[in-house]
Design a protein around this motif. Structure first.
Motif, mmCIF file in Angstrom:
data_model
loop_
_atom_site.group_PDB
_atom_site.id
_atom_site.type_symbol
_atom_site.label_atom_id
_atom_site.label_comp_id
_atom_site.label_asym_id
_atom_site.label_seq_id
_atom_site.Cartn_x
_atom_site.Cartn_y
_atom_site.Cartn_z
ATOM 1 N N ARG A 18 50.207 -16.302 44.979
ATOM 2 C CA ARG A 18 51.151 -15.952 43.914
ATOM 3 C C ARG A 18 52.297 -16.958 43.794
ATOM 4 N NH1 ARG A 18 52.928 -9.853 44.433
ATOM 5 N NH2 ARG A 18 54.140 -10.527 42.622
ATOM 6 N N SER B 154 57.073 -8.887 51.235
ATOM 7 C CA SER B 154 57.564 -8.096 50.108
ATOM 8 C C SER B 154 57.646 -8.961 48.848
ATOM 9 C CB SER B 154 58.955 -7.543 50.430
ATOM 10 O OG SER B 154 59.886 -8.626 50.549
ATOM 11 N N GLU B 155 57.956 -8.294 47.719
ATOM 12 C CA GLU B 155 58.162 -9.037 46.474
ATOM 13 C C GLU B 155 59.348 -9.999 46.603
ATOM 14 O OE1 GLU B 155 56.460 -9.299 43.761
ATOM 15 O OE2 GLU B 155 54.919 -7.850 44.337
ATOM 16 N N GLN B 156 60.339 -9.607 47.375
ATOM 17 C CA GLN B 156 61.484 -10.486 47.591
ATOM 18 C C GLN B 156 61.061 -11.768 48.302
ATOM 19 O OE1 GLN B 156 64.436 -10.066 46.367
ATOM 20 N NE2 GLN B 156 65.429 -11.847 47.324
ATOM 21 N N ASP B 157 60.102 -11.630 49.227
ATOM 22 C CA ASP B 157 59.593 -12.819 49.921
ATOM 23 C C ASP B 157 58.860 -13.743 48.945
ATOM 24 O OD1 ASP B 157 60.522 -12.061 52.466
ATOM 25 O OD2 ASP B 157 58.756 -10.777 52.771
ATOM 26 N N VAL B 158 58.125 -13.146 48.013
ATOM 27 C CA VAL B 158 57.428 -13.972 47.006
ATOM 28 C C VAL B 158 58.448 -14.743 46.181
ATOM 29 C CG1 VAL B 158 55.935 -13.927 44.972
ATOM 30 C CG2 VAL B 158 55.453 -12.410 46.909
ATOM 31 N N ARG B 159 59.531 -14.070 45.767
ATOM 32 C CA ARG B 159 60.574 -14.754 44.986
ATOM 33 C C ARG B 159 61.200 -15.882 45.812
ATOM 34 N NH1 ARG B 159 65.147 -11.272 42.822
ATOM 35 N NH2 ARG B 159 65.434 -13.089 41.463
ATOM 36 N N ASP C 231 48.076 -13.629 50.066
ATOM 37 C CA ASP C 231 48.488 -13.146 48.744
ATOM 38 C C ASP C 231 49.768 -13.852 48.286
ATOM 39 O OD1 ASP C 231 46.376 -11.289 48.725
ATOM 40 O OD2 ASP C 231 47.581 -9.888 49.924
ATOM 41 N N VAL C 232 50.712 -14.015 49.218
ATOM 42 C CA VAL C 232 51.965 -14.699 48.875
ATOM 43 C C VAL C 232 51.695 -16.154 48.518
ATOM 44 C CG1 VAL C 232 54.254 -15.365 49.705
ATOM 45 C CG2 VAL C 232 53.276 -13.163 50.386
ATOM 46 N N ARG D 290 58.755 -18.848 46.015
ATOM 47 C CA ARG D 290 58.719 -19.558 44.731
ATOM 48 C C ARG D 290 59.962 -20.438 44.568
ATOM 49 N NH1 ARG D 290 56.780 -14.460 40.981
ATOM 50 N NH2 ARG D 290 54.510 -14.742 41.245
#
Length: 312
Positions: free
Chosen positions: A9, A39-44, A5-6, A47
């Motif tokens: 995204r 987590s969402e922080q990992d996605v940021r 998923d990461v 990126r």
């Protein structure tokens, strides 16, 4: 969320994320079953790592940006430490650009020196079956059409820094030889140049007119000019390198060809003059030599014609 998923995204591969994890740049939480969860922080963070990689900043130097994000900043470069990393990367690129530019200039200088050191005069173009004598007469059709034509009102730039007005060449006979282009040792000729009939031999022709210049004037020529579509700066280099005692004229728009309907051909994406020579007397075409079968011998052919014409 799972690593796939990461990756989807953030626009990277799962392999890249595993490498970031090995470097300690991302730290997913481990579930009791051993699976990673991001987590969402990992996605940021991922990126940000991708964006920095596209800028050429290696992963090992991205910690200031990730720490900036972790501190709650909106963007990874909102912090002074991140901007300092930008400056360091810019300075390194500037140094590399300077080094590469200097290396390129040194290579170009070596190429030019080697090319001019080993340059040789072009061999005369192959003579068609029957020898040069079989092609000695001017092209009958073109000559018949051009004889008696007045040269148009055209002022062409010359390699001596002045201009030459074709309609005011002055009294007497002027030899105006037209050629496609003269090669330079450090500049490639158009692809397939040697296979184009009549293209090869421009340097040999120029050297022939140079070596026969005194003979041409003794036979009655008041001036000799070479003419092509090459620009004056290019022609000036050739004039100086070959030590030509006459000026070359530049007609990049092939305006003389348009005015008189002269033959041209295309090579390397550019339109070039076909090789021919005009004898101009008092502003009028007196004789035309076309085709020129043996460019290296052509000046001697013109000398002989002038010698016989002097008795007319």
């Amino acid at each position: 969320m799972r690593i796939g998923d990461v990756a989807r995204r953030a626009g990277v591969s799962a392999k890249a994320i595993r490498r970031y994890e090995e470097l300690g740049l991302v730290a997913p939480r481990r579930l009791p079953n051993g699976y990673r969860t991001f987590s969402e922080q990992d996605v940021r963070a991922v990126r940000e790592l991708r964006a920095l990689r596209e800028l050429g900043i290696p992963a090992e130097r991205t910690r200031p940006f990730l720490e900036c994000l972790a501190s709650g900043a909106q963007d990874g470069d909102d912090c002074p430490s991140s901007m300092a990393e930008y400056r360091a990367a810019i300075d390194e690129l500037g140094a590399r650009i300077t080094e590469l530019t200097e290396r390129r200039d040194r290579l170009a200088a070596r190429l030019t020196a080697a090319a001019y050191r080993t340059a040789r005069t072009e061999a005369p173009a192959p003579v068609p079956a029957g020898g040069a004598a079989a092609q000695a007469a001017p092209g009958a059709g073109l000559a018949a059409r051009l004889r008696g034509c007045r040269l148009p009102r055209l002022a062409l730039a010359a390699t001596d820094g002045g201009t030459v007005a074709l309609d005011r060449l002055g009294p007497g006979r002027t030899v105006l030889y037209l050629y496609p282009l003269t090669g330079r040792p450090d500049v490639d000729l158009p692809e397939g140049w040697d296979t184009i009939p009549g293209a090869r031999g421009c340097t040999a022709e120029a050297c022939g007119f140079r070596d026969h210049h005194a003979d041409l004037t003794a036979a009655g020529a008041t001036a000799v000019h070479g003419l092509s579509g090459q620009d004056t700066a290019y022609q000036r280099e050739v004039t100086e390198r070959l030590r030509l005692p006459f000026t070359m004229l530049s007609d990049p728009g092939l305006r003389l060809a348009s005015a008189l309907g002269l033959p041209t051909f295309e090579a390397g994406g550019q339109r070039l003059y076909a090789r021919l020579t005009l004898i101009v007397r008092d502003g009028t075409v007196e004789e035309v030599f076309h085709p020129v079968a043996a460019p290296g011998e052509h000046a001697g052919q013109v000398v002989r014609w002038l010698g016989s014409a002097g008795h007319r």
